[in-house]
Write a protein that holds these residues in place. Structure first.
Motif, mmCIF file in Angstrom:
data_model
loop_
_atom_site.group_PDB
_atom_site.id
_atom_site.type_symbol
_atom_site.label_atom_id
_atom_site.label_comp_id
_atom_site.label_asym_id
_atom_site.label_seq_id
_atom_site.Cartn_x
_atom_site.Cartn_y
_atom_site.Cartn_z
ATOM 1 N N LEU A 74 15.739 -3.131 22.879
ATOM 2 C CA LEU A 74 16.109 -2.860 21.487
ATOM 3 C C LEU A 74 16.923 -4.007 20.903
ATOM 4 C CD1 LEU A 74 17.004 0.937 21.733
ATOM 5 C CD2 LEU A 74 14.984 -0.073 20.644
ATOM 6 N N LEU A 75 17.823 -4.553 21.689
ATOM 7 C CA LEU A 75 18.612 -5.682 21.194
ATOM 8 C C LEU A 75 17.762 -6.930 20.994
ATOM 9 C CD1 LEU A 75 21.974 -5.318 23.152
ATOM 10 C CD2 LEU A 75 21.472 -4.716 20.785
ATOM 11 N N GLN A 76 16.683 -7.057 21.759
ATOM 12 C CA GLN A 76 15.756 -8.161 21.524
ATOM 13 C C GLN A 76 15.115 -8.037 20.146
ATOM 14 O OE1 GLN A 76 14.961 -10.951 23.259
ATOM 15 N NE2 GLN A 76 16.521 -10.495 24.803
ATOM 16 N N LEU A 77 14.791 -6.808 19.742
ATOM 17 C CA LEU A 77 14.256 -6.580 18.391
ATOM 18 C C LEU A 77 15.290 -6.938 17.340
ATOM 19 C CD1 LEU A 77 12.379 -3.166 18.805
ATOM 20 C CD2 LEU A 77 11.355 -5.427 18.514
ATOM 21 N N VAL A 78 16.530 -6.525 17.570
ATOM 22 C CA VAL A 78 17.602 -6.846 16.616
ATOM 23 C C VAL A 78 17.799 -8.356 16.540
ATOM 24 C CG1 VAL A 78 20.063 -6.569 16.141
ATOM 25 C CG2 VAL A 78 18.727 -4.622 16.971
ATOM 26 N N PHE A 80 15.570 -10.668 17.049
ATOM 27 C CA PHE A 80 14.450 -11.242 16.317
ATOM 28 C C PHE A 80 14.671 -11.115 14.811
ATOM 29 C CE2 PHE A 80 10.290 -11.045 14.287
ATOM 30 C CZ PHE A 80 9.634 -12.118 14.856
ATOM 31 N N VAL A 81 15.082 -9.921 14.377
ATOM 32 C CA VAL A 81 15.350 -9.710 12.945
ATOM 33 C C VAL A 81 16.469 -10.625 12.478
ATOM 34 C CG1 VAL A 81 16.169 -8.023 11.246
ATOM 35 C CG2 VAL A 81 14.510 -7.339 12.980
ATOM 36 N N PHE A 82 17.512 -10.755 13.271
ATOM 37 C CA PHE A 82 18.637 -11.604 12.884
ATOM 38 C C PHE A 82 18.199 -13.055 12.714
ATOM 39 C CE2 PHE A 82 21.867 -14.612 14.354
ATOM 40 C CZ PHE A 82 22.849 -14.406 13.397
ATOM 41 N N VAL A 83 17.438 -13.565 13.664
ATOM 42 C CA VAL A 83 17.006 -14.970 13.583
ATOM 43 C C VAL A 83 16.168 -15.205 12.339
ATOM 44 C CG1 VAL A 83 15.584 -16.735 14.697
ATOM 45 C CG2 VAL A 83 17.134 -15.350 16.069
ATOM 46 N N VAL A 84 15.239 -14.303 12.051
ATOM 47 C CA VAL A 84 14.351 -14.486 10.901
ATOM 48 C C VAL A 84 15.130 -14.395 9.596
ATOM 49 C CG1 VAL A 84 12.418 -13.483 9.638
ATOM 50 C CG2 VAL A 84 12.307 -13.678 12.127
ATOM 51 N N LEU A 85 15.927 -13.330 9.418
ATOM 52 C CA LEU A 85 16.648 -13.137 8.159
ATOM 53 C C LEU A 85 17.738 -14.183 7.972
ATOM 54 C CD1 LEU A 85 16.970 -9.242 7.960
ATOM 55 C CD2 LEU A 85 15.253 -10.750 6.923
ATOM 56 N N PHE A 86 18.438 -14.532 9.028
ATOM 57 C CA PHE A 86 19.496 -15.525 8.905
ATOM 58 C C PHE A 86 18.920 -16.895 8.567
ATOM 59 C CE2 PHE A 86 22.988 -18.121 10.951
ATOM 60 C CZ PHE A 86 23.896 -17.895 9.931
ATOM 61 N N SER A 87 17.767 -17.218 9.145
ATOM 62 C CA SER A 87 17.124 -18.496 8.824
ATOM 63 C C SER A 87 16.675 -18.523 7.369
ATOM 64 C CB SER A 87 15.923 -18.720 9.743
ATOM 65 O OG SER A 87 16.313 -18.733 11.098
ATOM 66 N N PHE A 304 6.214 -23.835 16.260
ATOM 67 C CA PHE A 304 7.100 -24.984 16.416
ATOM 68 C C PHE A 304 8.413 -24.770 15.654
ATOM 69 C CE2 PHE A 304 8.378 -29.365 15.090
ATOM 70 C CZ PHE A 304 8.737 -29.816 16.350
ATOM 71 N N VAL A 305 8.307 -24.277 14.415
ATOM 72 C CA VAL A 305 9.515 -23.998 13.625
ATOM 73 C C VAL A 305 10.355 -22.925 14.304
ATOM 74 C CG1 VAL A 305 10.354 -23.087 11.427
ATOM 75 C CG2 VAL A 305 8.489 -24.746 11.450
ATOM 76 N N TRP A 306 9.678 -21.889 14.803
ATOM 77 C CA TRP A 306 10.410 -20.826 15.496
ATOM 78 C C TRP A 306 11.136 -21.375 16.716
ATOM 79 C CZ3 TRP A 306 12.308 -16.084 15.405
ATOM 80 C CH2 TRP A 306 12.631 -15.469 16.610
ATOM 81 N N GLN A 307 10.494 -22.244 17.479
ATOM 82 C CA GLN A 307 11.125 -22.819 18.666
ATOM 83 C C GLN A 307 12.370 -23.622 18.291
ATOM 84 O OE1 GLN A 307 10.321 -21.516 21.448
ATOM 85 N NE2 GLN A 307 8.799 -22.765 22.500
ATOM 86 N N ILE A 308 12.274 -24.368 17.199
ATOM 87 C CA ILE A 308 13.422 -25.172 16.763
ATOM 88 C C ILE A 308 14.581 -24.273 16.353
ATOM 89 C CG2 ILE A 308 14.242 -26.761 14.991
ATOM 90 C CD1 ILE A 308 11.520 -28.085 15.006
ATOM 91 N N ILE A 309 14.283 -23.252 15.550
ATOM 92 C CA ILE A 309 15.338 -22.355 15.065
ATOM 93 C C ILE A 309 15.983 -21.602 16.226
ATOM 94 C CG2 ILE A 309 15.803 -20.321 13.655
ATOM 95 C CD1 ILE A 309 13.602 -21.264 11.763
ATOM 96 N N TYR A 310 15.151 -21.054 17.089
ATOM 97 C CA TYR A 310 15.673 -20.268 18.207
ATOM 98 C C TYR A 310 16.496 -21.149 19.140
ATOM 99 C CZ TYR A 310 15.753 -17.156 22.249
ATOM 100 O OH TYR A 310 16.152 -16.369 23.293
ATOM 101 N N SER A 311 16.007 -22.345 19.447
ATOM 102 C CA SER A 311 16.745 -23.250 20.327
ATOM 103 C C SER A 311 18.064 -23.674 19.707
ATOM 104 C CB SER A 311 15.886 -24.481 20.648
ATOM 105 O OG SER A 311 14.695 -24.112 21.315
ATOM 106 N N PHE A 312 18.072 -23.878 18.385
ATOM 107 C CA PHE A 312 19.309 -24.266 17.713
ATOM 108 C C PHE A 312 20.352 -23.164 17.824
ATOM 109 C CE2 PHE A 312 21.977 -24.239 13.897
ATOM 110 C CZ PHE A 312 22.560 -25.485 13.997
ATOM 111 N N PHE A 313 19.948 -21.934 17.527
ATOM 112 C CA PHE A 313 20.891 -20.818 17.613
ATOM 113 C C PHE A 313 21.366 -20.584 19.045
ATOM 114 C CE2 PHE A 313 18.976 -18.714 13.609
ATOM 115 C CZ PHE A 313 19.732 -19.566 12.817
ATOM 116 N N ARG A 314 20.503 -20.857 20.006
ATOM 117 C CA ARG A 314 20.836 -20.558 21.395
ATOM 118 C C ARG A 314 21.672 -21.643 22.056
ATOM 119 N NH1 ARG A 314 16.465 -19.121 26.248
ATOM 120 N NH2 ARG A 314 18.019 -18.713 27.861
ATOM 121 N N TYR A 315 21.401 -22.917 21.742
ATOM 122 C CA TYR A 315 22.016 -24.006 22.492
ATOM 123 C C TYR A 315 23.045 -24.818 21.710
ATOM 124 C CZ TYR A 315 18.126 -23.159 25.714
ATOM 125 O OH TYR A 315 17.234 -22.583 26.561
ATOM 126 N N ALA A 316 23.044 -24.749 20.365
ATOM 127 C CA ALA A 316 23.904 -25.635 19.583
ATOM 128 C C ALA A 316 25.374 -25.432 19.925
ATOM 129 C CB ALA A 316 23.660 -25.421 18.092
#
Length: 809
Positions: A74-78, A80-87, A304-316
């Protein structure tokens, strides 16, 4: 290209091949077909898809039960929503000109966060078409994931009921249960519930086959170089690429996709079992791979865009807080696939690789470039001076931070200083690549014999770096995966379609009650073994059917140690017994001759309970590996060969160096402890703890359950066994297959009678009269030479054989 041609020739068939021989895949006849009574009302009777069921049981245990699994999904779904809406919010709802002060806003106060945000109505009205399309695609993806999560939660609840009702394991006891115990209960439940109606009882190998059916196939494909995982990259040389996205695509194409060769999770399509269809099926797979590659190319920008956004939020944030993170290493996906045994579960693989993490990191970190080190030291001095001044000014007056880009400058200098430090080796580092690489081989089990003596070379170092990559490499690899994967599928995987079809036909065997499995996973040392890895056993398989690197033999030994209760088939029993006999012949006739060697605390967990140490003149490079690690761990005891060691009494007490000084009492719990049956016959009245350990599975009819402590000790012993298998391989491949005792008799003089008859016991400290607590070793003079040879202090464990073949085979 050479590897591919070899693999293809191994899998290819002649056009004149008799099709009648290929219509039927061999069927194992060792299982009985059982018909479940129709009157049975059990909920767990006759489970249709046991692969999925056992896999869910395994994941339920590994992921800590229903609550943890449901919350995580369930938190994985949350997330996903956070990454998309925040971006989307950052891209469309922030006025960066106001935020950075590029436009005139006011002069009375600093710009607030609210003033830098665009009102919601204006933000929605100014959404670009690209943003709208991305949001719609994200919504569709989220709905699909939601449906999957809801379905999985119902399945989790079903498995929870199975654990509570059938296995009698509730949520409170689950964290204290090992998978070995859960698996034992699964085998017992089969006898009562008949989850599989095609066989009366389940074996450990049956359960592993169902959980690892597809992974065994992919491991075999990588082992025989069928999958093109290595590529020659300009300016980089040989590089191994296996990103998560590429791995997902390969599994989709080969196993569970709608057009995959497998009809379901346990059955290969019948058309793949006949050579008459190979050309047509190869063309079909080639076309499907092409279309999947094109689809990857179409969706490449979005992914590719998703990978960049997700990696930025995860590793920055992590990189900013800990810049050295990028210089750390991890086992690459390629390394995990190539180092995996057949029939090795994820937690077993992680356990083994985690043991090898620090040794491999130490090995690769000792290699530095002198010029780079000199430059790094000087740049560190200059950057450190600037950073010290800036930090000092901020301590003096915090208004310094108000200077434009001051905080960014301090951060960049800090990162630069960290990078320079990572390039400078530790002051007290010892350059000992051979010793460190031996430590690695103890954990990962696989090591080409041409690495021995070459640990200092660039070739070996580069081969290890492909298995153990930098984390920055992993991040870049995942970022570039959407761009690279389509081309690998179309131009590298697609040309091998015919070889893939031949592979599935050649190396699939049908087991009654289990289904179609990879024949390599049967660990048949006669069919897929290599005679160079087998002592005095002639493997009958042609070279095209042999696993590379001794994977069949190593997998068999690992599975035997991981599942001590498992009774192997006749050929496997012959291999283990023959291996045991080879070790006994190698150590027979020796006298105990202890040596003073360097203590290595990092290996103190290996080979607990060894009764004695024997001198060994190195025959090959791997003998010295064994002696280098075995010797420091154990102190000498009375000398007894496995053939003459008593089965009882206390005359051969075991004293160990390290945290465990002596075993107290039986390692294995008696029948009175509540376990299923006694591990010993009723007549067993004594013996040392080691005697009991060696006897754990001597009589299979009395052994129904092995204690967890004993099992963990047996798993640790696999490190020694792996090195000994490498030694046998080296000796046979170099034509030097004399037994070790023959070499020793030729090169060692027998010790004095007094020394042989009065061994010294050591219990964690030096014995009286000798600084090392050891008996002095006799001088050894080379024949025909007046100069004394330097004594080799190599040692070997004589009880390896007993604990390799200690089951009733």
């Amino acid at each position: 290209m050479a590897d591919y041609q070899t693999a293809y020739q191994a899998l290819g068939t002649e056009e004149e091949e008799d099709d009648a021989d290929d219509n039927d895949i061999p069927v194992s006849e060792e299982y009985m077909i059982q018909v479940c009574p129709e009157s049975s009302k059990s909920r767990w009777n006759h489970i249709e898809d046991l692969d999925d069921f056992f896999t869910r049981v395994y994941h339920y245990h590994q992921r800590s039960g229903f609550t943890c699994m449901a919350v995580e999904d369930l938190l994985q779904l949350v997330q996903f929503v956070f990454v998309v809406l925040f971006s989307a919010f950052l891209a469309n709802c922030v006025s960066y000109d106001v935020l950075f002060g590029n436009v005139y806003y006011n002069t009375s106060h600093k710009v607030t966060i609210g003033e830098a945000l665009i009102p919601p109505d204006q933000c929605v009205a100014h959404l670009t078409p690209v943003t709208v399309i991305c949001l719609l695609l994200a919504l569709v993806t989220w709905i699909i994931r939601l449906i999957k999560v809801v379905y999985n939660i119902f399945k989790y609840f079903e498995i929870r009921s199975f654990f509570i009702q059938a296995l009698k394991i509730n949520a409170e006891n689950l964290p204290n249960m090992t998978w070995h115990e859960v698996q034992a209960r699964l085998i017992e439940v089969q006898k009562e519930e008949q989850m599989c109606i095609h066989q009366k009882e389940l074996t450990q190998l049956d359960i592993y086959h169902r959980i690892l059916r597809f992974k065994n196939y992919i491991v075999a494909m990588a082992n025989i170089s069928l999958l093109p995982l290595k590529h020659n990259v300009p300016f980089l040389g040989e590089y191994a690429f296996l990103s998560t996205g590429l791995k997902y695509n390969l599994e989709f194409i080969l196993f569970w996709g709608p057009w995959a060769p497998f009809e379901n999770s346990w059955h290969l399509r019948n058309e793949y079992k006949s050579a008459r269809n190979r050309e047509r099926l190869a063309q079909s797979i080639s076309t499907k791979i092409l279309w999947i590659g094109v689809l990857n190319l179409i969706f490449c920008p979005v992914v590719f865009v998703w990978q960049i956004i997700y990696s930025f939020f995860r590793y920055a944030e992590l990189i900013k807080r800990q810049p050295s993170f990028l210089g750390a290493r991890r086992w690459s996906n390629y390394g995990r696939l190539n180092l995996r045994h057949f029939n090795e579960l994820d937690h077993e693989l992680n356990y083994r690789l985690n043991k090898g993490y620090q040794p491999m990191a130490d090995y690769l970190n000792i290699f530095t470039t002198p010029l780079v080190v000199i430059l790094a030291k000087n740049l560190l001095f200059i950057a450190g001076a600037f950073l010290a001044v800036l930090l000092g000014l901020t301590v003096r007056d915090e208004d310094v931070l108000k200077v434009e880009n001051m905080f960014t400058t301090i951060t960049m200098f800090g990162v630069f200083v960290t990078v320079c430090k990572s390039l400078i080796p530790p002051e007290h580092m010892i350059f000992s690549p051979e010793l460190l690489l031996r430590n690695v081989a103890m954990a990962i089990h696989y090591m080409p014999d041409n690495w021995s003596g070459q640990a200092h070379t660039k070739r070996v170092r580069h081969a290890c770096s492909l298995l153990f990559q930098f984390k920055i490499e992993y991040i870049v690899e995942e970022l570039l995966s959407p761009l690279v994967t389509p081309f690998i599928l179309i131009f590298c995987i697609r040309p091998r379609s015919l070889a893939i079809v031949d592979f599935f036909r050649r190396f699939t065997v049908e087991v009654v009650g289990v289904g179609d499995v990879c024949s390599f996973a049967q660990m048949d040392v006669r069919k897929h073994g290599n005679k160079e890895w087998q002592p005095n056993v002639q493997a009958s398989a042609p070279k095209s059917h042999q696993a590379e690197g001794g994977k069949t033999e190593m997998s068999l030994m690992h599975f035997h140690h991981t599942n001590p209760e498992w009774k192997p088939p006749e050929d496997c029993s012959t291999f283990i017994n023959t291996f045991k006999g080879q070790v006994q012949r190698d150590i027979a006739g020796h006298s105990m001759m202890p040596a003073d060697v360097h203590h290595m605390p990092s290996l103190a967990s290996l080979s607990l309970g060894v009764p004695s140490l024997l001198p060994l003149q190195p025959v090959g490079p791997f003998t010295s590996m064994l002696s280098s690690y075995v010797g420091p761990l154990m102190a000498p005891s009375t000398v007894q060969t496995p053939a003459t060691a008593p089965s009882g009494g206390s005359g051969s007490g075991i004293h160990l160096r390290g945290a465990v000084s002596q075993f107290e009492g039986p390692i294995v719990r008696p029948a009175s402890s509540g376990l299923m049956g006694s591990l010993y016959s009723s007549g067993d009245s004594g013996g040392t703890a080691l005697d009991r350990l060696v006897q754990v599975s001597v009589s299979h009819q009395h052994v129904q359950r092995v204690d967890e402590c004993t099992r963990e000790l047996m798993m640790n012993e696999m490190s020694i066994n792996a090195l000994y298998l490498h030694e046998l391989r080296w000796r046979r491949s170099h034509g030097d297959y004399l037994s070790l005792d023959e070499h020793a008799r030729a090169l060692w003089r027998p010790p004095p009678a007094a020394a042989a008859s009065s061994p010294v016991e050591v219990s964690g400290s030096a014995a009286t009269g000798s600084p090392t607590g050891m008996q002095p070793m006799p001088d050894i003079v080379e024949e025909g030479s007046a100069e004394e040879r330097e004594l080799d202090t190599s040692m070997i464990i004589p009880s390896i054989a007993d604990r390799l073949g200690n089951s009733d085979l």
